[in-house]
Design a protein around this motif. Structure first.
Motif, short mmCIF file in Angstrom:
data_model
loop_
_atom_site.label_atom_id
_atom_site.label_comp_id
_atom_site.label_asym_id
_atom_site.label_seq_id
_atom_site.Cartn_x
_atom_site.Cartn_y
_atom_site.Cartn_z
N GLY A 54 0.81 -1.21 0.00
CA GLY A 54 0.00 0.00 0.00
C GLY A 54 0.85 1.26 0.00
O GLY A 54 2.01 1.25 0.41
N MET A 55 0.26 2.36 -0.49
CA MET A 55 0.94 3.66 -0.53
C MET A 55 -0.02 4.75 -0.07
O MET A 55 -1.20 4.72 -0.42
N ILE A 56 0.49 5.70 0.70
CA ILE A 56 -0.25 6.92 0.97
C ILE A 56 0.68 8.10 0.71
O ILE A 56 1.85 8.08 1.09
N PHE A 57 0.15 9.10 0.04
CA PHE A 57 0.93 10.23 -0.45
C PHE A 57 0.24 11.51 0.00
O PHE A 57 -0.94 11.71 -0.27
N TYR A 58 0.98 12.36 0.70
CA TYR A 58 0.44 13.63 1.21
C TYR A 58 1.31 14.78 0.70
O TYR A 58 2.53 14.66 0.65
N SER A 59 0.66 15.89 0.40
CA SER A 59 1.41 17.04 -0.11
C SER A 59 0.82 18.35 0.39
O SER A 59 -0.41 18.53 0.41
N LYS A 60 1.70 19.24 0.81
CA LYS A 60 1.29 20.61 1.10
C LYS A 60 1.12 21.41 -0.19
O LYS A 60 0.39 22.40 -0.23
N LEU A 61 1.84 20.95 -1.21
CA LEU A 61 1.85 21.66 -2.48
C LEU A 61 0.72 21.17 -3.38
O LEU A 61 0.30 20.01 -3.31
N GLU A 62 0.28 22.05 -4.24
CA GLU A 62 -0.83 21.74 -5.15
C GLU A 62 -0.46 20.59 -6.08
O GLU A 62 0.68 20.51 -6.56
N LEU A 63 -1.42 19.72 -6.35
CA LEU A 63 -1.23 18.59 -7.25
C LEU A 63 -2.14 18.71 -8.47
O LEU A 63 -3.19 19.37 -8.41
N ARG A 64 -1.74 18.05 -9.53
CA ARG A 64 -2.62 17.91 -10.70
C ARG A 64 -2.31 16.58 -11.37
O ARG A 64 -1.22 16.03 -11.24
N GLU A 65 -3.30 16.08 -12.10
CA GLU A 65 -3.15 14.87 -12.91
C GLU A 65 -2.58 13.70 -12.11
O GLU A 65 -1.73 12.95 -12.60
N GLY A 66 -3.02 13.57 -10.88
CA GLY A 66 -2.56 12.46 -10.05
C GLY A 66 -3.25 11.16 -10.44
O GLY A 66 -4.46 11.13 -10.69
N SER A 67 -2.48 10.09 -10.50
CA SER A 67 -3.06 8.78 -10.86
C SER A 67 -2.35 7.68 -10.11
O SER A 67 -1.14 7.75 -9.84
N ILE A 68 -3.11 6.67 -9.75
CA ILE A 68 -2.58 5.45 -9.16
C ILE A 68 -2.57 4.39 -10.24
O ILE A 68 -3.61 4.07 -10.82
N ASN A 69 -1.41 3.85 -10.52
CA ASN A 69 -1.23 2.93 -11.64
C ASN A 69 -0.72 1.57 -11.16
O ASN A 69 -0.05 1.48 -10.13
N PHE A 70 -1.04 0.55 -11.92
CA PHE A 70 -0.52 -0.79 -11.68
C PHE A 70 0.24 -1.18 -12.94
O PHE A 70 -0.32 -1.76 -13.87
N LEU A 71 1.50 -0.78 -13.00
CA LEU A 71 2.27 -0.84 -14.24
C LEU A 71 2.59 -2.25 -14.68
O LEU A 71 2.59 -2.55 -15.88
#
Length: 349
Positions: free
Chosen positions: A162-179
């Motif tokens: 599992g992954m959790i991702f946190y950001s203070k900075l603005e995000l765009r085009e975020g995607s979770i992929n199973f490559l």
């Protein structure tokens, strides 16, 4: 004593040469990890040869081979010492709006010291936080920082990936992929620096080539090189971060650098061994943050253990496109590109 010294020396020499066989089976890949450990043992054996001089011709041959092996191991280790050449230069300006402070932590899913991580996050105060081996329990514990880190991508899983991702900075085009594998996620997202510059982030945590996980490195290598190709073609500045389950000096990681053109801030600064936090002599650099040549380095630090078998890593990068000519960007030759294509085309079934 002479016989024991002889056989141990032969084993160390074999362990040093096995990684030259570029086979995906775990038995070949796992010997890439303990490079520094092999060097230390090689030195100890040479000292033992001094106290117990070889008698037979075979012992003398192995003694000479140990001297050559020591030179080979020093050659391999040297780029990650303070004497090695830095791939990425130190930041030329004080930290400001072009900086991004990243914290990566493999929490070890069964670990319950979430408060230690919350204290670490408060003290480190990263702009971007990536935590891996996170399930629903870990997400619940860390979500208390949500007000400070409003931009989030989460894929909690019970399979230790599992992954959790946190950001203070603005995000765009975020995607979770199973490559590569349907139960091994990765993250791709653009992050906006305070200066307004957008940066592409890739977050990875592929399976290691060990019998209890996956007997081959095929899937891991393919995922790493897929991201290398994406990074190479990206028009934005790029950062790749995660527990790659591969050491910084393996031929796959070096191939990743050559294909992607990304830089390793550890080169010329130290090993920064992040695993295993529980065993002093069995430590390797498995947690990585790579960046494109338009960054400089404001700081890199291995943080204290929070109950996991991994140490968290904190890296402060500064976007500075004028420094690109000063950084040592790795370049792939035709042999490297052919090898990468073979790995990308490898059957993972």
């Amino acid at each position: 004593m002479h016989q024991a010294l002889f056989y141990i020396s032969v084993l160390i020499i074999i362990a040093s040469l096995v990684p030259l066989i570029r086979h995906d089976f775990w038995l070949f890949r796992v010997f890439e990890y303990p490079r520094l450990q092999k060097l230390v043992l090689n030195v100890v054996l040479l000292i033992a040869y001094f106290w117990f001089p070889p008698i037979t011709v075979y012992e003398k041959i192995v003694g000479c081979a140990l001297v050559l092996n020591l030179g080979y191991l020093i050659y391999q280790v040297f780029p990650f010492t303070l004497l090695g050449k830095r791939q990425i230069i130190s930041a030329r300006y004080p930290a400001g709006d072009n900086n991004i402070l990243l914290l990566i932590a493999n929490v070890y899913q069964d670990n319950r010291k979430s408060q230690s991580y919350l204290e670490l996050i408060k003290r480190c105060d990263p702009d971007v936080l990536l935590m891996v081996e996170t399930n629903s329990w870990w997400q619940e514990q860390i979500d208390v920082i949500g007000n400070e880190y409003p931009h989030q991508l989460k894929v909690p899983l019970e399979n230790t990936y599992g992954m959790i991702f946190y950001s203070k900075l603005e995000l765009r085009e975020g995607s979770i992929n199973f490559l590569v594998e349907e139960d091994i996620p990765s993250i791709q997202v653009d992050v906006k620096l305070r200066s307004g510059q957008w940066v592409r982030l890739y977050c990875l945590h592929p399976q290691p080539p060990v019998p209890q996980e996956n007997p081959r490195s095929t899937e891991r290598d393919r995922e790493i090189l897929m991201v290398a190709e994406l990074a190479k073609d990206c028009e934005l500045p790029v950062i790749v971060m995660g527990d790659l389950n591969d050491v910084a000096w393996s031929y796959t990681t070096e191939l990743f650098g050559k294909v992607s053109g990304l830089l390793d801030p550890r080169r010329g600064r130290g090993f920064f061994n992040s695993f295993n936090a529980k065993y002093l002599f069995l430590r390797f650099p498995l947690d990585h943050i790579f960046c494109s040549a338009d960054f400089t380095l404001s700081g890199i630090k291995r943080m204290e253990s929070c109950g996991s078998d991994h140490f968290p890593m904190c890296v402060n990068l500064q976007y500075d496109p004028r420094s690109e000519k000063n950084n040592e960007k790795p370049v792939a030759d035709q042999e490297d590109l052919a090898l990468a294509q073979n790995k990308l085309a490898a059957d993972t079934n």
